[in-house]
Write an enzyme that holds these catalytic residues in place. Structure first.
Site, mmCIF file in Angstrom:
data_model
loop_
_atom_site.group_PDB
_atom_site.id
_atom_site.type_symbol
_atom_site.label_atom_id
_atom_site.label_comp_id
_atom_site.label_asym_id
_atom_site.label_seq_id
_atom_site.Cartn_x
_atom_site.Cartn_y
_atom_site.Cartn_z
ATOM 1 N N GLU A 26 -22.202 -22.924 -19.227
ATOM 2 C CA GLU A 26 -22.136 -24.262 -19.822
ATOM 3 C C GLU A 26 -22.465 -24.157 -21.306
ATOM 4 O O GLU A 26 -23.397 -23.474 -21.699
ATOM 5 C CB GLU A 26 -23.110 -25.204 -19.098
ATOM 6 C CG GLU A 26 -23.290 -26.569 -19.723
ATOM 7 C CD GLU A 26 -21.985 -27.324 -19.977
ATOM 8 O OE1 GLU A 26 -21.157 -27.443 -19.063
ATOM 9 O OE2 GLU A 26 -21.793 -27.780 -21.137
ATOM 10 N N ASP A 86 -20.507 -20.471 -25.132
ATOM 11 C CA ASP A 86 -19.116 -20.902 -25.197
ATOM 12 C C ASP A 86 -18.290 -19.868 -24.440
ATOM 13 O O ASP A 86 -18.424 -18.663 -24.690
ATOM 14 C CB ASP A 86 -18.668 -20.974 -26.660
ATOM 15 C CG ASP A 86 -17.309 -21.647 -26.789
ATOM 16 O OD1 ASP A 86 -16.399 -21.306 -26.010
ATOM 17 O OD2 ASP A 86 -17.159 -22.507 -27.656
ATOM 18 N N ASP A 125 -8.447 -34.158 -12.500
ATOM 19 C CA ASP A 125 -7.742 -35.413 -12.188
ATOM 20 C C ASP A 125 -6.791 -35.755 -13.336
ATOM 21 O O ASP A 125 -6.179 -36.812 -13.324
ATOM 22 C CB ASP A 125 -8.736 -36.573 -11.994
ATOM 23 C CG ASP A 125 -9.359 -36.990 -13.308
ATOM 24 O OD1 ASP A 125 -9.724 -36.088 -14.105
ATOM 25 O OD2 ASP A 125 -9.465 -38.202 -13.571
ATOM 26 N N GLU A 127 -19.396 -33.199 -9.709
ATOM 27 C CA GLU A 127 -19.833 -34.519 -10.167
ATOM 28 C C GLU A 127 -18.635 -35.359 -10.637
ATOM 29 O O GLU A 127 -18.488 -36.514 -10.288
ATOM 30 C CB GLU A 127 -20.854 -34.373 -11.311
ATOM 31 C CG GLU A 127 -22.291 -34.318 -10.832
ATOM 32 C CD GLU A 127 -22.983 -32.985 -11.124
ATOM 33 O OE1 GLU A 127 -22.311 -32.036 -11.572
ATOM 34 O OE2 GLU A 127 -24.201 -32.899 -10.880
ATOM 35 N N ASP A 141 -12.467 -29.883 -19.912
ATOM 36 C CA ASP A 141 -12.154 -30.837 -20.995
ATOM 37 C C ASP A 141 -10.671 -30.738 -21.350
ATOM 38 O O ASP A 141 -10.144 -29.633 -21.520
ATOM 39 C CB ASP A 141 -13.015 -30.528 -22.229
ATOM 40 C CG ASP A 141 -14.493 -30.822 -21.972
ATOM 41 O OD1 ASP A 141 -14.789 -31.600 -21.048
ATOM 42 O OD2 ASP A 141 -15.340 -30.265 -22.689
ATOM 43 N N LYS A 186 -5.182 -33.059 -28.121
ATOM 44 C CA LYS A 186 -4.336 -32.765 -29.295
ATOM 45 C C LYS A 186 -3.699 -31.386 -29.152
ATOM 46 O O LYS A 186 -4.384 -30.410 -28.799
ATOM 47 C CB LYS A 186 -5.184 -32.791 -30.568
ATOM 48 C CG LYS A 186 -5.641 -34.197 -30.915
ATOM 49 C CD LYS A 186 -6.408 -34.227 -32.208
ATOM 50 C CE LYS A 186 -6.850 -35.653 -32.492
ATOM 51 N NZ LYS A 186 -8.090 -35.741 -33.222
HETATM 52 N N1 SAM Z 1 -17.417 -28.985 -13.939
HETATM 53 C C1 SAM Z 1 -18.205 -30.190 -14.001
HETATM 54 C C2 SAM Z 1 -17.681 -31.212 -13.035
HETATM 55 O O1 SAM Z 1 -16.554 -31.034 -12.541
HETATM 56 O O2 SAM Z 1 -18.392 -32.172 -12.725
HETATM 57 C C3 SAM Z 1 -18.272 -30.761 -15.421
HETATM 58 C C4 SAM Z 1 -16.973 -31.213 -16.015
HETATM 59 S S1 SAM Z 1 -17.109 -31.726 -17.726
HETATM 60 C C5 SAM Z 1 -15.711 -32.706 -17.972
HETATM 61 C C6 SAM Z 1 -16.640 -30.248 -18.607
HETATM 62 C C7 SAM Z 1 -17.830 -29.358 -18.928
HETATM 63 O O3 SAM Z 1 -17.354 -28.140 -19.466
HETATM 64 C C8 SAM Z 1 -18.770 -29.964 -19.959
HETATM 65 O O4 SAM Z 1 -20.089 -29.886 -19.492
HETATM 66 C C9 SAM Z 1 -18.546 -29.083 -21.195
HETATM 67 O O5 SAM Z 1 -19.705 -28.971 -22.002
HETATM 68 C C10 SAM Z 1 -18.165 -27.759 -20.573
HETATM 69 N N2 SAM Z 1 -17.340 -26.920 -21.442
HETATM 70 C C11 SAM Z 1 -16.213 -27.285 -22.093
HETATM 71 N N3 SAM Z 1 -15.716 -26.277 -22.800
HETATM 72 C C12 SAM Z 1 -16.541 -25.218 -22.600
HETATM 73 C C13 SAM Z 1 -16.570 -23.885 -23.081
HETATM 74 N N4 SAM Z 1 -15.649 -23.438 -23.929
HETATM 75 N N5 SAM Z 1 -17.554 -23.077 -22.665
HETATM 76 C C14 SAM Z 1 -18.516 -23.529 -21.824
HETATM 77 N N6 SAM Z 1 -18.553 -24.797 -21.334
HETATM 78 C C15 SAM Z 1 -17.584 -25.635 -21.718
#
Ligand code: SAM
Length: 212
Positions: free
Chosen positions: A68, A95, A153, A193, A117, A121
């Site tokens: 995360e 990251d 989704d 979640e 995420d 863009k």
């Molecule tokens: N997987 C969880 C769920 O399904 O409930 C969280 C989904 S949330 C939309 C996306 C998560 O991915 C966020 O907590 C974000 O900080 C993390 N995230 C996005 N890009 C990332 C990256 N490059 N490296 C690590 N974490 C990342």
């Protein structure tokens, strides 16, 4: 994910025994950290960790690592582990762009991407976790028979992800555009979640499993 400023999250993470503080030092020898040679599964972008905690509790013969990027989010997962400690689950705050520095060639048996995420863009496409740039990184760290399981989704992100599979030389093992009404793919499904939230709103959940 909405980020609130949680005071001291970085300090809590720096002191937590559930967080691997120097992940690069474990490259190629993660088995030693867990004290066994069980397969290792990772979730990238694990958010608050509910999915991984359930999965780890159900599968003690597999080691799990949650990745995360944000301290404030990772803090929630740590708080859950303080209530229900699991020996086969650890977290990394990083990251995911750095994963090849953290895991050795073929060291990982399975990768989960859940509700990644969307980065809508075009110029940010390479930041999307199912992009060809990330698939190339997963190719390095995944065992030859390894799998990537991706759920979302977001219809646009899923269409993008499907188009990337071929371009990156991967193949589809299974795919659905309505996971919660697909009896076969739903078997053993663990809700994340985000999955709980968006499926409760009536959104269909898309899923693929890919290999190469
Ligand atoms: N997987 C969880 C769920 O399904 O409930 C969280 C989904 S949330 C939309 C996306 C998560 O991915 C966020 O907590 C974000 O900080 C993390 N995230 C996005 N890009 C990332 C990256 N490059 N490296 C690590 N974490 C990342």
């Amino acid at each position: 994910m909405r980020l609130r400023n949680v005071t001291g999250s970085r300090e809590v993470i720096a002191e937590s025994c559930f967080v691997v503080q120097e992940p690069i030092a474990h490259r190629g020898k993660w088995g030693a950290l867990f004290g066994n040679q069980n397969p290792i599964h990772i979730e990238i972008g694990m958010g608050k960790g509910r999915f991984l905690m359930e999965l780890a509790a159900l599968n003690p013969e597999i080691n799990f690592i949650g990745i995360e990027k944000y301290s404030t989010v990772l803090l929630r997962a740590i708080q859950k582990m303080e209530v229900q400690e699991l020996d086969n689950l650890r977290f990394i705050r990083m990251d995911a762009e750095e994963i090849c520095a953290v895991f050795g060639c073929g060291e990982i048996a399975q990768i989960y991407l859940n509700f990644s995420d969307p980065w809508p863009k075009d110029r940010h496409a390479k930041r999307r976790l199912p992009s060809r740039q990330f698939l190339a990184r997963y190719h390095e760290i995944l065992a030859p028979d390894g799998r990537i399981a991706f759920k979302t989704d977001n219809a646009d992100l899923f269409e993008f992800a499907l188009a990337e599979i071929d371009a990156a030389g991967w193949k589809i093992e299974a795919m659905t555009k309505d996971l919660h009404h697909d009896e076969k793919m739903l078997a053993g499904n663990i809700m994340t979640e985000y999955e709980e939230k968006f499926s409760a709103m009536g959104n269909p959940i898309y899923k693929y499993i890919i290999y190469r």
